[in-house]
Write a protein that holds these residues in place. Structure first.
Motif, PDB file in Angstrom:
ATOM      1  N   UNK A   1       0.846  -1.184   0.000  1.00 35.11           N
ATOM      2  CA  UNK A   1       0.000   0.000   0.000  1.00 35.11           C
ATOM      3  C   UNK A   1       0.888   1.244   0.000  1.00 35.11           C
ATOM      4  N   UNK A   2       0.576   2.179  -0.903  1.00 35.23           N
ATOM      5  CA  UNK A   2       1.354   3.410  -0.999  1.00 35.23           C
ATOM      6  C   UNK A   2       0.894   4.410   0.046  1.00 35.23           C
ATOM      7  N   UNK A   3       1.862   5.125   0.591  1.00 33.44           N
ATOM      8  CA  UNK A   3       1.517   6.178   1.541  1.00 33.44           C
ATOM      9  C   UNK A   3       1.017   7.391   0.758  1.00 33.44           C
ATOM     10  N   UNK A   4       0.283   8.259   1.459  1.00 32.78           N
ATOM     11  CA  UNK A   4      -0.236   9.464   0.806  1.00 32.78           C
ATOM     12  C   UNK A   4       0.912  10.372   0.367  1.00 32.78           C
ATOM     13  N   UNK A   5       2.012  10.363   1.108  1.00 29.93           N
ATOM     14  CA  UNK A   5       3.168  11.185   0.744  1.00 29.93           C
ATOM     15  C   UNK A   5       3.757  10.739  -0.598  1.00 29.93           C
ATOM     16  N   UNK A   6       3.810   9.430  -0.822  1.00 29.87           N
ATOM     17  CA  UNK A   6       4.333   8.913  -2.083  1.00 29.87           C
ATOM     18  C   UNK A   6       3.370   9.223  -3.227  1.00 29.87           C
ATOM     19  N   UNK A   7       2.079   9.091  -2.981  1.00 29.68           N
ATOM     20  CA  UNK A   7       1.077   9.401  -4.000  1.00 29.68           C
ATOM     21  C   UNK A   7       1.162  10.867  -4.410  1.00 29.68           C
ATOM     22  N   UNK A   8       1.277  11.758  -3.451  1.00 30.40           N
ATOM     23  CA  UNK A   8       1.426  13.187  -3.745  1.00 30.40           C
ATOM     24  C   UNK A   8       2.725  13.428  -4.515  1.00 30.40           C
ATOM     25  N   UNK A   9       3.779  12.732  -4.151  1.00 29.22           N
ATOM     26  CA  UNK A   9       5.054  12.865  -4.870  1.00 29.22           C
ATOM     27  C   UNK A   9       4.884  12.466  -6.331  1.00 29.22           C
ATOM     28  N   UNK A  10       4.207  11.352  -6.595  1.00 33.30           N
ATOM     29  CA  UNK A  10       3.973  10.921  -7.983  1.00 33.30           C
ATOM     30  C   UNK A  10       3.156  11.964  -8.744  1.00 33.30           C
ATOM     31  N   UNK A  11       2.101  12.454  -8.129  1.00 35.57           N
ATOM     32  CA  UNK A  11       1.260  13.455  -8.802  1.00 35.57           C
ATOM     33  C   UNK A  11       2.050  14.732  -9.088  1.00 35.57           C
ATOM     34  N   UNK A  12       2.891  15.137  -8.136  1.00 35.90           N
ATOM     35  CA  UNK A  12       3.727  16.317  -8.356  1.00 35.90           C
ATOM     36  C   UNK A  12       4.739  16.091  -9.479  1.00 35.90           C
TER      37      UNK A  12
END
Length: 197
Positions: A1-12
């Motif tokens: 499961x991806x953390x929200x910090x990693x998801x935001x990093x990908x989107x950025x």
């Protein structure tokens, strides 16, 4: 499961690549346009050989200048990551990107195009993203080998995120440039500011 910090990093990273690629393929045409305007031959529909040569040389020097600034900035951003951490460095990186695109969007001479590259000293979002993923903590029930595999997979997905943005950006930038060579740079300002937030 991806953390929200990693998801935001990908989107950025996707947004960063889209913003960069919105304006990058248009720059040679922008240089030609500004050279033509500078030589006062805008009334002529023919683009003479001297202007073409000047535009090509200017674009080549501009690209080399950009690469030099990026080379100098990479260790600087690495130092910032060590001293103030990925989150604060990320704000600086995306803010510098927005500044660069803003100057580009208002450039009326080749000199201003060079000025637009100076803030790219800090334009290293991919480096910040790598640091964010590399600094992910291990979970309590995870061994070192599993954590290493998880980080490696996260870094691979980051490359995919950049590629997605680098695919969308030029197509959108080319479409926008059909009516205004500066439209991609203006949109890139907003894309970078969204990442700051």
């Amino acid at each position: 499961m991806m953390s929200s910090e990693v998801t935001v990093t990908y989107l950025n990273i996707i947004l960063y690549a889209v913003s960069y690629q919105l304006q990058r393929p248009i720059e040679p045409f922008l240089v030609r346009s500004l050279i033509r305007d500078q030589s006062d031959s805008s009334s002529s529909s023919n683009y003479n050989n001297e202007e073409e040569s000047t535009a090509n040389q200017t674009y080549g020097r501009l690209t080399s200048f950009f690469s030099l600034i990026q080379t100098i900035g990479s260790p600087l951003v690495g130092t910032l990551l060590d001293r103030i951490g990925p989150k604060r460095t990320s704000i600086l990186v995306y803010g510098a990107s927005a500044c660069s695109y803003w100057i580009l969007a208002h450039s009326t001479t080749p000199t201003w195009l060079y000025c637009s590259k100076i803030p790219t000293l800090l334009q290293h979002a991919f480096l910040v993203g790598q640091a964010t993923v590399a600094s992910l903590p291990e979970s309590k029930d995870e061994d070192i080998a599993s954590a290493t595999k998880r980080r490696a997979a996260a870094l691979g997905r980051m490359t995919t995120a950049y590629t997605i943005g680098a695919t969308i950006g030029p197509a959108l930038g080319g479409y926008l440039a059909s009516t205004d060579l500066y439209a991609g740079a203006r949109l890139a300002v907003w894309g970078s500011l969204v990442s700051v937030i």
